[in-house]
Design a protein around this motif. Sequence first.
Motif, mmCIF file in Angstrom:
data_model
loop_
_atom_site.group_PDB
_atom_site.id
_atom_site.type_symbol
_atom_site.label_atom_id
_atom_site.label_comp_id
_atom_site.label_asym_id
_atom_site.label_seq_id
_atom_site.Cartn_x
_atom_site.Cartn_y
_atom_site.Cartn_z
ATOM 1 N N CYS A 141 0.811 -1.074 0.117
ATOM 2 C CA CYS A 141 -0.232 -0.239 0.093
ATOM 3 C C CYS A 141 0.712 1.382 -0.236
ATOM 4 O O CYS A 141 1.863 1.352 -0.564
ATOM 5 N N ARG A 142 0.687 2.671 0.844
ATOM 6 C CA ARG A 142 1.880 3.535 0.531
ATOM 7 C C ARG A 142 2.929 3.116 1.733
ATOM 8 O O ARG A 142 3.434 3.363 1.049
ATOM 9 N N GLY A 143 2.265 2.750 2.976
ATOM 10 C CA GLY A 143 3.179 3.208 3.952
ATOM 11 C C GLY A 143 3.394 1.379 4.450
ATOM 12 O O GLY A 143 4.499 1.179 4.894
ATOM 13 N N GLY A 144 2.628 0.473 3.198
ATOM 14 C CA GLY A 144 2.743 -1.013 4.184
ATOM 15 C C GLY A 144 2.455 -1.248 5.735
ATOM 16 O O GLY A 144 3.464 -2.173 6.598
ATOM 17 N N SER A 145 1.265 -0.726 5.589
ATOM 18 C CA SER A 145 1.223 -0.755 7.238
ATOM 19 C C SER A 145 -0.696 -0.834 7.620
ATOM 20 O O SER A 145 -0.895 -2.199 8.516
ATOM 21 N N ASP A 146 -1.729 -1.006 7.098
ATOM 22 C CA ASP A 146 -2.554 -0.844 6.893
ATOM 23 C C ASP A 146 -3.273 -1.758 6.288
ATOM 24 O O ASP A 146 -3.892 -2.928 6.082
ATOM 25 N N ARG A 147 -3.335 -1.884 4.652
ATOM 26 C CA ARG A 147 -3.804 -2.266 3.755
ATOM 27 C C ARG A 147 -3.040 -3.320 3.695
ATOM 28 O O ARG A 147 -4.185 -4.578 3.591
ATOM 29 N N SER A 148 -1.907 -3.472 3.878
ATOM 30 C CA SER A 148 -0.994 -4.572 3.701
ATOM 31 C C SER A 148 -1.247 -5.066 4.975
ATOM 32 O O SER A 148 -1.039 -6.140 4.816
ATOM 33 N N GLY A 149 -1.275 -4.589 5.881
ATOM 34 C CA GLY A 149 -2.275 -6.110 7.229
ATOM 35 C C GLY A 149 -2.641 -6.438 6.692
ATOM 36 O O GLY A 149 -2.683 -7.516 7.531
ATOM 37 N N LEU A 150 -4.000 -5.870 6.504
ATOM 38 C CA LEU A 150 -5.072 -6.409 6.144
ATOM 39 C C LEU A 150 -4.908 -7.657 5.027
ATOM 40 O O LEU A 150 -5.203 -8.777 5.461
ATOM 41 N N THR A 151 -3.609 -7.314 4.111
ATOM 42 C CA THR A 151 -4.545 -8.175 2.522
ATOM 43 C C THR A 151 -2.949 -9.257 3.575
ATOM 44 O O THR A 151 -3.856 -10.116 3.581
ATOM 45 N N GLY A 152 -2.750 -9.172 4.365
ATOM 46 C CA GLY A 152 -1.203 -10.385 4.999
ATOM 47 C C GLY A 152 -2.738 -11.136 5.991
ATOM 48 O O GLY A 152 -2.064 -12.566 5.941
ATOM 49 N N THR A 153 -3.309 -10.329 6.304
ATOM 50 C CA THR A 153 -4.050 -11.159 7.329
ATOM 51 C C THR A 153 -4.621 -11.986 7.336
ATOM 52 O O THR A 153 -5.139 -13.419 7.062
ATOM 53 N N LEU A 154 -5.208 -11.577 5.951
ATOM 54 C CA LEU A 154 -6.384 -12.350 4.915
ATOM 55 C C LEU A 154 -5.728 -13.993 4.359
ATOM 56 O O LEU A 154 -6.071 -14.642 4.337
ATOM 57 N N TYR A 155 -4.073 -13.470 3.869
ATOM 58 C CA TYR A 155 -3.167 -14.562 3.359
ATOM 59 C C TYR A 155 -3.015 -15.623 4.798
ATOM 60 O O TYR A 155 -3.745 -17.163 4.355
ATOM 61 N N LEU A 156 -2.844 -15.292 6.000
ATOM 62 C CA LEU A 156 -2.388 -16.634 6.708
ATOM 63 C C LEU A 156 -3.549 -17.468 7.417
ATOM 64 O O LEU A 156 -3.372 -18.589 7.185
ATOM 65 N N HIS A 157 -5.292 -16.521 7.478
ATOM 66 C CA HIS A 157 -5.571 -17.530 7.506
ATOM 67 C C HIS A 157 -6.136 -17.935 6.990
ATOM 68 O O HIS A 157 -7.127 -19.398 7.129
ATOM 69 N N LEU A 158 -6.684 -17.282 5.787
ATOM 70 C CA LEU A 158 -7.636 -17.995 4.629
ATOM 71 C C LEU A 158 -6.106 -19.465 3.468
ATOM 72 O O LEU A 158 -7.054 -20.703 3.273
ATOM 73 N N TYR A 159 -4.960 -19.177 3.581
ATOM 74 C CA TYR A 159 -3.851 -20.066 2.782
ATOM 75 C C TYR A 159 -2.972 -20.799 3.914
ATOM 76 O O TYR A 159 -2.784 -21.836 3.330
ATOM 77 N N LYS A 160 -3.035 -20.093 4.975
ATOM 78 C CA LYS A 160 -2.249 -21.397 5.917
ATOM 79 C C LYS A 160 -3.145 -21.647 7.005
ATOM 80 O O LYS A 160 -2.235 -21.911 8.068
ATOM 81 N N ASN A 161 -3.768 -21.222 7.952
ATOM 82 C CA ASN A 161 -4.926 -21.742 8.130
ATOM 83 C C ASN A 161 -4.739 -21.388 9.543
ATOM 84 O O ASN A 161 -4.627 -22.474 10.269
ATOM 85 N N ILE A 162 -3.617 -20.231 9.663
ATOM 86 C CA ILE A 162 -3.783 -19.404 10.851
ATOM 87 C C ILE A 162 -4.513 -19.063 11.444
ATOM 88 O O ILE A 162 -5.507 -18.712 10.889
ATOM 89 N N PRO A 163 -5.103 -19.187 12.565
ATOM 90 C CA PRO A 163 -6.172 -18.513 12.902
ATOM 91 C C PRO A 163 -6.251 -16.348 12.947
ATOM 92 O O PRO A 163 -5.367 -16.890 13.409
ATOM 93 N N LEU A 164 -8.059 -16.306 12.957
ATOM 94 C CA LEU A 164 -7.917 -15.283 12.904
ATOM 95 C C LEU A 164 -6.951 -14.620 13.548
ATOM 96 O O LEU A 164 -6.764 -12.878 12.762
ATOM 97 N N ASP A 165 -7.544 -14.567 14.836
ATOM 98 C CA ASP A 165 -7.401 -13.431 16.337
ATOM 99 C C ASP A 165 -4.640 -13.388 15.656
ATOM 100 O O ASP A 165 -4.366 -12.328 15.879
#
Length: 225
Positions: A141-165
């Motif tokens: 994203c711009r700073g690599g903090s917020d939108r990138s953070g959400l996208t990284g969360t989605l990837y880890l949860h949905l593709y690596k089966n890591i619990p959402l929290d």
Amino acid sequence: MDTTLVQPNTASRPQNRLKRVAVGSAILLMLLLGLLRYVGVFGGNIRTVEEGRVYRSANIYGKLLDDTLQSKGIRTVLNLRGGVVNGVGDAKYLSEAQSCKQLGVKMIDLPFSAVRYPPPKVLENILKAFDTEAYPILFHCRGGSDRSGLTGTLYLHLYKNIPLDEAQSAQLTWHYGHLSWGQAHAMDDFLNLYRKTANGMELRKWITAKYPALYDALPDNLKVK
């Protein structure tokens, strides 16, 4: 006996006060610069989501982008920032596009706002990119903090089966510059909306089946117009 009273030198008090303020300000500045360096502001905030496959960063360009694409073997870049207005890209966008073209990297524009709930279609397209595009993938994203953070969360949860929290704690974190109580709390609000309304539904299905109606019902100031 000399009884003359010695008057305190009050002229030096403002100077001493200014010195203390200057020293305090210098210390705060050093702490702030140290924090910014720690979260990667000065180095592009380049982070590993999954070693060898998925990376995240700020909107880097020029030599830093070229070196990153080559050293990590990136084949696809997901641009979450945007950078195109009325069909014309800004300088950073054009530089990034040129680097990707020269190095044979596919660049996909998937922009959304850090301060509003993400549009359902953008989320679906991000997941589609993870499903179908060539790896390794770099998203930014711009700073690599917020939108990138959400996208990284989605990837880890949905593709690596890591619990959402756990995924959220790892990706939407102040360590990478995200503040859940700051202006970009919409990223956290989106995940909290899922928790409140999912009723056991898996996140990916919720994004396509329930979130569009919830998004449409949001006040205009909370979503992209």
